[in-house]
Design an enzyme around this catalytic site. Structure first.
Site, PDB file in Angstrom:
ATOM      1  N   HIS A  19       6.133  -2.091  -3.928  1.00 34.46           N
ATOM      2  CA  HIS A  19       6.054  -2.869  -5.165  1.00 34.46           C
ATOM      3  C   HIS A  19       5.023  -2.291  -6.134  1.00 34.46           C
ATOM      4  CE1 HIS A  19       8.122  -6.257  -6.724  1.00 34.46           C
ATOM      5  NE2 HIS A  19       7.229  -7.197  -6.516  1.00 34.46           N
ATOM      6  N   ASN A 112      10.746 -10.026 -10.411  1.00 30.11           N
ATOM      7  CA  ASN A 112       9.909 -11.053 -11.031  1.00 30.11           C
ATOM      8  C   ASN A 112       8.941 -10.508 -12.072  1.00 30.11           C
ATOM      9  OD1 ASN A 112      11.093 -13.232  -9.699  1.00 30.11           O
ATOM     10  ND2 ASN A 112       9.799 -12.928  -7.910  1.00 30.11           N
TER      11      ASN A 112
END
Length: 182
Positions: A19, A112
């Site tokens: 990430h 997100n």
């Protein structure tokens, strides 16, 4: 002037995770092009310099991935960046590992960090999508993206090529940029 945003999460526990590839690439650009060290501005780290006559600001939001849009909007509005000159670098589980794609606009594909940015500045900015693939185990996507790279030795040369050739993307030569990476 261009704003290059690398998405990731702050904290040593997130270093070298899938990430955090945005942070990793922005750090590589900073190092390759001899930018000064990042300085803290509210909820982000920024630095700026020039790459081949293009003024560049590098940014790492420090608000955690799901709230990246707030600091991105703050910096974009303060420095008056056009969305055409905003590039967001992020992980993409829908691309095979090590593959990159450049795209302007579009949806968040469930990411997100992108959802947060889209809600803060709209979605008509450039994205440099870095493929991380998906776990082949029963592990959830959330657990997978927060795990450390299993193939870091394969990732580092690719990250370095992105840093070395980012000037091509800044000049709008996305095909040459992509070809220089693969």
């Amino acid at each position: 002037m261009h704003l290059i945003v690398g998405l990731g999460n702050p904290g040593s526990q997130y270093e070298l995770t899938y990430h955090n590839i945005g942070f990793i690439i922005v750090d590589a650009i900073c190092k390759h092009w001899n930018f000064q060290s990042f300085s803290k501005k509210a909820d982000c780290l920024i630095t700026s310099s020039v790459i081949n006559d293009n003024k560049i600001m590098l940014m790492k939001p420090y608000s955690f991935m799901n709230n990246s849009g707030i600091p991105v909007a703050r910096i974009r509005n303060f420095y008056k960046f056009s969305l055409d000159n905003v590039i967001v670098i992020h992980d993409d589980a829908d691309l095979e590992p090590g593959r990159i794609k450049i795209k302007k606009g579009g949806g968040s594909a469930g990411h997100n960090g992108l959802k947060s940015i889209d809600s803060s500045i709209g979605n008509d900015y450039w994205r440099l999508r870095f493929g991380i693939g998906r776990s082949d185990s029963q592990r959830s996507l959330a657990d997978y993206v927060l795990s450390k790279f299993s193939n870091l030795d394969d990732v580092i040369p690719l990250v370095e090529r992105i840093a070395q050739n980012i000037h091509l993307m800044l000049q709008g030569n996305n095909i040459a940029f992509t070809n220089s990476i693969v």
